[in-house]
Write a protein that holds these residues in place. Structure first.
Motif, PDB file in Angstrom:
ATOM      1  N   THR A   1      22.175 -21.058  -3.995  1.00 15.01           N
ATOM      2  CA  THR A   1      21.277 -21.108  -5.153  1.00 15.01           C
ATOM      3  C   THR A   1      19.984 -21.835  -4.807  1.00 15.01           C
ATOM      4  OG1 THR A   1      23.198 -21.135  -6.623  1.00 15.01           O
ATOM      5  CG2 THR A   1      21.079 -21.823  -7.564  1.00 15.01           C
ATOM      6  N   ALA A   2      20.145 -22.933  -4.066  1.00 13.71           N
ATOM      7  CA  ALA A   2      18.966 -23.704  -3.660  1.00 13.71           C
ATOM      8  C   ALA A   2      18.064 -22.875  -2.757  1.00 13.71           C
ATOM      9  CB  ALA A   2      19.405 -24.978  -2.952  1.00 13.71           C
ATOM     10  N   GLY A   3      18.669 -22.027  -1.902  1.00 17.42           N
ATOM     11  CA  GLY A   3      17.870 -21.155  -1.053  1.00 17.42           C
ATOM     12  C   GLY A   3      17.024 -20.205  -1.871  1.00 17.42           C
ATOM     13  N   ALA A   4      17.607 -19.663  -2.936  1.00 22.33           N
ATOM     14  CA  ALA A   4      16.857 -18.760  -3.815  1.00 22.33           C
ATOM     15  C   ALA A   4      15.740 -19.512  -4.537  1.00 22.33           C
ATOM     16  CB  ALA A   4      17.800 -18.113  -4.820  1.00 22.33           C
ATOM     17  N   VAL A   5      16.025 -20.744  -4.972  1.00 18.45           N
ATOM     18  CA  VAL A   5      15.015 -21.551  -5.662  1.00 18.45           C
ATOM     19  C   VAL A   5      13.867 -21.895  -4.711  1.00 18.45           C
ATOM     20  CG1 VAL A   5      14.594 -23.780  -6.764  1.00 18.45           C
ATOM     21  CG2 VAL A   5      16.654 -22.483  -7.322  1.00 18.45           C
ATOM     22  N   ALA A   6      14.208 -22.205  -3.438  1.00 15.11           N
ATOM     23  CA  ALA A   6      13.183 -22.571  -2.461  1.00 15.11           C
ATOM     24  C   ALA A   6      12.191 -21.434  -2.231  1.00 15.11           C
ATOM     25  CB  ALA A   6      13.839 -22.969  -1.138  1.00 15.11           C
ATOM     26  N   ALA A   7      12.641 -20.196  -2.453  1.00 17.06           N
ATOM     27  CA  ALA A   7      11.786 -19.031  -2.198  1.00 17.06           C
ATOM     28  C   ALA A   7      10.904 -18.685  -3.387  1.00 17.06           C
ATOM     29  CB  ALA A   7      12.656 -17.829  -1.848  1.00 17.06           C
ATOM     30  N   TRP A   8      11.033 -19.407  -4.491  1.00 17.77           N
ATOM     31  CA  TRP A   8      10.315 -19.021  -5.706  1.00 17.77           C
ATOM     32  C   TRP A   8       8.793 -19.025  -5.491  1.00 17.77           C
ATOM     33  CZ3 TRP A   8       6.897 -21.746  -8.909  1.00 17.77           C
ATOM     34  CH2 TRP A   8       6.566 -21.104 -10.111  1.00 17.77           C
ATOM     35  N   ARG A   9       8.255 -20.122  -4.986  1.00 16.15           N
ATOM     36  CA  ARG A   9       6.804 -20.206  -4.824  1.00 16.15           C
ATOM     37  C   ARG A   9       6.294 -19.288  -3.716  1.00 16.15           C
ATOM     38  NH1 ARG A   9       2.930 -23.195  -2.174  1.00 16.15           N
ATOM     39  NH2 ARG A   9       1.065 -23.675  -3.406  1.00 16.15           N
ATOM     40  N   PRO A  10       6.916 -19.232  -2.523  1.00 15.87           N
ATOM     41  CA  PRO A  10       6.445 -18.293  -1.497  1.00 15.87           C
ATOM     42  C   PRO A  10       6.490 -16.842  -1.972  1.00 15.87           C
ATOM     43  CG  PRO A  10       7.909 -19.917  -0.528  1.00 15.87           C
ATOM     44  CD  PRO A  10       7.980 -20.104  -2.000  1.00 15.87           C
TER      45      PRO A  10
ATOM     46  N   ALA B   1       0.821  -1.210   0.000  1.00 16.37           N
ATOM     47  CA  ALA B   1       0.000   0.000   0.000  1.00 16.37           C
ATOM     48  C   ALA B   1       0.858   1.266   0.000  1.00 16.37           C
ATOM     49  CB  ALA B   1      -0.931   0.009   1.209  1.00 16.37           C
ATOM     50  N   VAL B   2       2.053   1.208   0.625  1.00 17.49           N
ATOM     51  CA  VAL B   2       2.905   2.396   0.697  1.00 17.49           C
ATOM     52  C   VAL B   2       3.881   2.482  -0.470  1.00 17.49           C
ATOM     53  CG1 VAL B   2       2.730   2.552   3.206  1.00 17.49           C
ATOM     54  CG2 VAL B   2       4.597   1.245   2.177  1.00 17.49           C
ATOM     55  N   GLY B   3       3.714   1.608  -1.475  1.00 18.36           N
ATOM     56  CA  GLY B   3       4.477   1.789  -2.694  1.00 18.36           C
ATOM     57  C   GLY B   3       5.425   0.672  -3.096  1.00 18.36           C
ATOM     58  N   GLN B   4       5.506  -0.403  -2.309  1.00 21.99           N
ATOM     59  CA  GLN B   4       6.398  -1.507  -2.697  1.00 21.99           C
ATOM     60  C   GLN B   4       5.807  -2.260  -3.888  1.00 21.99           C
ATOM     61  OE1 GLN B   4       6.926  -5.000  -0.107  1.00 21.99           O
ATOM     62  NE2 GLN B   4       9.124  -4.601  -0.167  1.00 21.99           N
ATOM     63  N   THR B   5       6.610  -2.473  -4.907  1.00 18.47           N
ATOM     64  CA  THR B   5       6.119  -3.169  -6.100  1.00 18.47           C
ATOM     65  C   THR B   5       6.151  -4.675  -5.880  1.00 18.47           C
ATOM     66  OG1 THR B   5       8.313  -3.336  -7.103  1.00 18.47           O
ATOM     67  CG2 THR B   5       7.041  -1.334  -7.554  1.00 18.47           C
ATOM     68  N   ARG B   6       5.490  -5.391  -6.775  1.00 21.32           N
ATOM     69  CA  ARG B   6       5.485  -6.855  -6.666  1.00 21.32           C
ATOM     70  C   ARG B   6       6.885  -7.439  -6.804  1.00 21.32           C
ATOM     71  NH1 ARG B   6       0.126  -9.187  -9.849  1.00 21.32           N
ATOM     72  NH2 ARG B   6      -1.420  -8.260  -8.404  1.00 21.32           N
ATOM     73  N   SER B   7       7.662  -6.902  -7.735  1.00 23.46           N
ATOM     74  CA  SER B   7       9.033  -7.422  -7.919  1.00 23.46           C
ATOM     75  C   SER B   7       9.881  -7.151  -6.684  1.00 23.46           C
ATOM     76  CB  SER B   7       9.671  -6.796  -9.167  1.00 23.46           C
ATOM     77  OG  SER B   7       9.746  -5.382  -9.025  1.00 23.46           O
ATOM     78  N   GLN B   8       9.676  -5.988  -6.041  1.00 24.94           N
ATOM     79  CA  GLN B   8      10.421  -5.690  -4.814  1.00 24.94           C
ATOM     80  C   GLN B   8      10.011  -6.629  -3.685  1.00 24.94           C
ATOM     81  OE1 GLN B   8       9.359  -1.531  -4.515  1.00 24.94           O
ATOM     82  NE2 GLN B   8      11.385  -0.851  -5.246  1.00 24.94           N
ATOM     83  N   LEU B   9       8.719  -6.949  -3.621  1.00 24.04           N
ATOM     84  CA  LEU B   9       8.242  -7.874  -2.591  1.00 24.04           C
ATOM     85  C   LEU B   9       8.819  -9.275  -2.816  1.00 24.04           C
ATOM     86  CD1 LEU B   9       6.459  -8.432  -0.165  1.00 24.04           C
ATOM     87  CD2 LEU B   9       4.523  -8.771  -1.713  1.00 24.04           C
TER      88      LEU B   9
ATOM     89  N   MET C   1      12.394  -9.279  -1.700  1.00 26.30           N
ATOM     90  CA  MET C   1      12.522  -9.303  -0.243  1.00 26.30           C
ATOM     91  C   MET C   1      12.392 -10.730   0.297  1.00 26.30           C
ATOM     92  SD  MET C   1      10.161  -7.344   2.590  1.00 26.30           S
ATOM     93  CE  MET C   1       8.810  -8.526   2.420  1.00 26.30           C
ATOM     94  N   VAL C   2      11.396 -11.462  -0.193  1.00 26.97           N
ATOM     95  CA  VAL C   2      11.190 -12.843   0.263  1.00 26.97           C
ATOM     96  C   VAL C   2      12.357 -13.722  -0.177  1.00 26.97           C
ATOM     97  CG1 VAL C   2       9.685 -14.861   0.124  1.00 26.97           C
ATOM     98  CG2 VAL C   2       8.679 -12.576   0.290  1.00 26.97           C
ATOM     99  N   ARG C   3      12.824 -13.533  -1.416  1.00 30.47           N
ATOM    100  CA  ARG C   3      13.943 -14.353  -1.903  1.00 30.47           C
ATOM    101  C   ARG C   3      15.210 -14.098  -1.090  1.00 30.47           C
ATOM    102  NH1 ARG C   3      11.852 -13.504  -7.300  1.00 30.47           N
ATOM    103  NH2 ARG C   3      13.148 -11.654  -7.485  1.00 30.47           N
ATOM    104  N   TRP C   4      15.501 -12.828  -0.798  1.00 28.24           N
ATOM    105  CA  TRP C   4      16.711 -12.528  -0.024  1.00 28.24           C
ATOM    106  C   TRP C   4      16.617 -13.055   1.402  1.00 28.24           C
ATOM    107  CZ3 TRP C   4      21.236 -11.723  -1.779  1.00 28.24           C
ATOM    108  CH2 TRP C   4      21.418 -11.078  -3.016  1.00 28.24           C
ATOM    109  N   GLU C   5      15.412 -13.075   1.951  1.00 27.79           N
ATOM    110  CA  GLU C   5      15.245 -13.688   3.273  1.00 27.79           C
ATOM    111  C   GLU C   5      15.588 -15.173   3.221  1.00 27.79           C
ATOM    112  OE1 GLU C   5      11.797 -14.489   6.678  1.00 27.79           O
ATOM    113  OE2 GLU C   5      11.356 -13.196   4.968  1.00 27.79           O
TER     114      GLU C   5
END
Length: 853
Positions: free
Chosen positions: A828-837, A760-768, A771-775
């Motif tokens: 790399t596997a960590g980044a792949v694991a975050a794809w669906r979430p 709502a405050v301006g974060q785009t879908r790609s940014q979201l 964020m999840v992938r980097w976590e």
């Protein structure tokens, strides 16, 4: 009763409403149970297949007559047995209850394929023997062609013919180890199969078998006997006893088949299934963390729901029971699916292992009750045990918690956790140091390693906060900063998620370090002990192959380019009552091609009654130059040998050295395992190697290698082992990554309103998504880093403990390139694991997310 029914109804309703939350748990249990089931079914199938195979092949043999003189060296199963007089078959045939008696001659014989490469030799034996005309006594049955009738004709098993692209009428070479030109006149089966697993067999005429496989004509490995109608096997054995000379015995055909089966299923298959069970255990251990984390998050998400239940009158027991019922429900379905998956795994393994050279016969899968019940029970217990602590925590939810917005996770700052983890770590270090330095012991070192793993688990939440801050410190940008804060929000959750991956990476790193250390040890051994320029050798991995002709070393030594060529053969004898392997060679030439270190005494005059001993063995037995030792050979003869030399380094030379003259009267099929060649001054390695290859071609064309090539080939089996280990560990890593994905999915659900506000405050879908992938990458980086540290430490423990507990010197090596690759795969596997979430988070409806409670 009504309360229990209400609790059960509530649990089932929760399962139906939130079944997607437990997909990760379901998958983790399914994979772990499937692998365990597949291992047990495969073990049962192989045992039954070998029992049937040997039973069918020896069904016509009622008794086997053999020598009682046998020498067993440590690590061998059946030992080396002396031959019997083949003419004894004529005496046995005269016993009234005997229908047929034939001598069985057997030895090593390696067939050469149509393309010139040897068939087999990397594990399973390569056998040759006399073709037995009596179809009931012959374990091999003629399937095509005819039996050998004249010198140079052979029958080969159909499996070997297929592997070597050989057909009836083809001419090839049989290494015995002297090369013998043979013509294939028949193809045979063993117990109805194309062969005894991957074992190769060549059946010769009796005259050829005696000529090439025995030290002298008239020797046989044993006598196969068939009884007349109405005579039992035991009655036959009893009837044979009076006519057998001293030192010869008769056993029933069933006993002989059982012994042959025991060699494979009793030792090899036990080791093989234990090996697979270890990886099943690793997969289930990783599942524990993934399942526990899932239920911990689910319970945390239901804090207000459970508090409301408590406020409405639900007891702690009902809340705990409700959570455990969910675990049982998921566990039952996942375990049932895992059993079906396990049968598929067993079928896959049955097809895979013969393709890569393991000697497994074909046969229908054997599915026993135990192989089904045990994985089912283990999977259910793992699921229940993993959910128990979260369930207890759910039961402790206070009714007032319904009024709270959130609970703060302070596990990272828990003083009790710090003290307990530090105590475990100090204890682990003390036990490890004792096991590797003070009192070398693999058991103590292993106990310390287990304690170290426990310490890492306990200290995980404490370390996760600092680790994520350090690892996330290099990340720049608002989204990456939010990812770092999200990973720091719940240290316990981050640690539990990362621990599953840490265990998988730790085991991978452990085997990588240990494999690199074994390679370094082999290289160190060759560099330190091998003083020659090139080596002519047999396969370094497995029991196959026929060895090298003893005539090869003298032929190479006659070359103008060669200074010294010395062959190393093998023999066995009891030395002062203990079975020992002997190195058979030309002792005077041995010291010129091998660095034996300091030598007390002299190798020049061993003669027919002298022996040289490695200093480690001499210290154990209290032997010094001039002392005597009694040697008992497989032929039953006893001789007193004088210790004429004690040498320091024994890695390649072995622990006991005798001359060829001393061994000749007691030898069986004579062969060398290695020929070390030293060139004259001024001869280049390339020119000398080419000259040696020309001679070697006349003796079956064995491989000629430089020192570096020989060291590399000696470690070739390690690469094959690591490939298999990595393939098996992929399951554990997959379960860990599913755990990360499941945790992130649940975390996204938990933070629905927060994510909606960010959008709502301006974060785009790609940014979201980022964020999840980097976590996920931060969690994977924490788990991968911890796994690399723990795996490297455990590798050092294993190598150092093995060095202290063994007479051989082990070298510790850390392979940076391979470990860097492991780290890269983990991230790399960590980044792949975050794809669906991440994708699911980006698709949230902003208004609905903000309105979510």
């Amino acid at each position: 009763m009504n309360a229990a029914r209400a609790s059960l109804k509530l649990s089932l309703s929760a399962l139906r409403a939130h079944k997607r939350r437990l997909v990760g748990t379901f998958t983790a249990i399914l994979l772990g149970v499937a692998f365990l089931t597949g291992t047990l079914v495969m073990g049962d199938t192989l045992r039954a297949s070998f029992d049937s195979l040997f039973g069918d092949a020896s069904s016509g043999t009622d008794a086997v007559v053999r020598s009682t003189s046998v020498v067993t060296v440590e690590g061998e199963s059946q030992g080396t047995r002396s031959p019997v007089d083949a003419s004894l078959a004529d005496t046995i045939a005269k016993v009234p209850v005997v229908t047929a008696a034939v001598p069985r001659i057997e030895g090593a014989g390696q067939l050469v394929a149509a393309d010139g490469d040897p068939i087999g030799g990397q594990g399973p034996p390569t056998l040759a023997g006399n073709w037995i005309e009596d179809a009931e006594l012959n374990p091999y049955a003629l399937a095509e062609g005819r039996a050998p009738e004249k010198s140079g004709e052979v029958v080969v098993n159909r499996g070997a013919a297929k592997t070597g692209d050989l057909s009836l009428g083809d001419t090839t070479v049989l290494r015995t180890p002297d090369p013998v030109k043979v013509t294939v006149v028949g193809l045979a089966t063993f117990g109805g199969e194309d062969g005894m697993g991957q074992v190769t067999y060549a059946g010769m005429t009796r005259a050829d078998a005696e000529k090439y496989l025995t030290p002298k004509p008239g020797d046989a490995a044993g006598i196969l006997v068939r009884a007349g109608p109405g005579t039992s096997q035991q009655e036959l054995v009893d009837a044979l006893a009076p006519v057998l000379p001293e030192g010869v015995e008769a056993i029933t055909g069933e006993q002989s088949a059982a012994e042959n089966t025991e060699v494979i299923s009793g030792q090899f298959l036990t080791l093989f299934t234990t090996f697979l069970l270890v990886f099943s255990g690793v997969a289930l251990l990783v599942s524990v963390f993934s399942i526990h984390n899932t239920f911990a998050i689910v319970v945390a998400q239901r804090t207000r729901e459970n508090a409301l239940l408590r406020a409405l009158g639900a007891s702690r027991r009902q809340v705990v029971g409700s959570t455990l019922v969910e675990a049982v429900g998921v566990g039952l379905v996942a375990c049932a699916a895992g059993l079906l998956g396990g049968i598929g795994v067993a079928a896959g393994l049955q097809a895979l292992f013969p393709a890569i050279g393991f000697p497994f016969p074909e046969g229908a899968l054997v599915i026993s009750g135990l192989s089904m019940a045990l994985p089912f029970a283990v999977g259910l217990l793992v699921c229940l045990g993993s959910a128990l602590m979260p369930a207890v925590k759910a039961g402790r939810t206070a009714p007032l918690a319904a009024l709270r917005e959130t609970a703060v996770d302070e596990s990272g700052a828990s003083r009790k956790r710090v003290l307990a983890g530090s105590g475990l770590l100090l204890t682990a270090v003390a036990v490890v140091l004792t096991g590797v330095l003070a009192t070398p012991s693999l058991w103590l070192a292993s106990a310390g390693a287990v304690l170290a793993l426990a310490a890492f688990v306990v200290l995980g939440p404490v370390a996760s906060s600092s680790a994520v801050r350090v690892l996330g410190g290099v990340l720049r940008g608002a989204n990456r900063g939010l990812a770092r804060r999200n990973a720091l929000r719940s240290p316990k959750r981050t640690a539990a998620t990362a621990t599953a991956l840490m265990i998988g990476v730790a085991v991978v790193s452990l085997f990588t370090v240990f494999g690199a250390s074994l390679k370094a040890t082999m290289d160190q051994t060759v560099s330190r002990s091998f003083a020659g320029d090139v080596a002519v050798s047999t396969p370094s991995f497995g029991a196959g192959g026929s060895g090298l002709s003893p005539r090869l070393a003298p032929a190479i030594a006659a070359l103008s380019e060669v200074e010294t060529a010395v062959g190393l053969g093998q023999g066995v004898a009891e030395v002062d009552g203990e079975g020992r392997a002997l190195t058979v060679t030309e002792p005077a030439a041995l010291a010129r091609s091998f660095d034996l270190g300091d030598i007390q005494g002299s190798l020049n005059g061993l003669g027919t009654d002298g022996i040289a001993v490695a200093d480690t063995e001499a210290a154990k037995s209290g032997l010094r130059p001039g002392d005597t030792a009694e040697l008992v050979f497989t032929d039953g003869s006893r001789h007193t040998f004088t210790v004429r030399a004690v040498y320091q380094q024994s890695e390649l030379a072995g622990d006991y050295v005798v001359s060829r003259e001393a061994w000749a009267p007691h030898r069986a099929q004579d062969s060398d395992t290695l020929v070390a060649v030293t060139f004259k001054d001024g001869v280049s390695v390339d020119a000398g190697k080419a000259a040696v290859e020309d001679v070697a071609e006349q003796y079956g064309n064995p491989e000629v290698q430089t020192r570096d090539e020989y060291a590399a080939s000696s470690a070739s089996g390690i690469d094959m082992m690591l490939t298999l280990v990595y393939a098996l560990l992929a399951l554990a890593v997959l379960i860990a990554l599913l755990g990360i994905a499941n945790t992130l999915t649940l975390a996204v659900h938990e933070r629905t309103r927060e994510l909606g506000l960010l959008r709502a405050v301006g974060q785009t879908r790609s940014q979201l998504k980022a964020m999840v992938r980097w976590e996920s990458v931060l969690v994977a980086a924490f788990g991968t880093t911890g796994g690399l540290v723990l795996g490297g430490f455990l590798g050092w423990v294993l190598v150092t403990a093995s060095d202290g507990a063994s007479d051989s010197a082990f070298a510790f090596a850390v392979p940076p390139l391979q470990l860097a690759l492991v780290a890269l795969v983990g991230l790399t596997a960590g980044a792949v694991a975050a794809w669906r979430p991440a994708r699911r988070a980006a698709r949230l409806d902003v208004l609905r997310a903000i309105a979510t409670e």
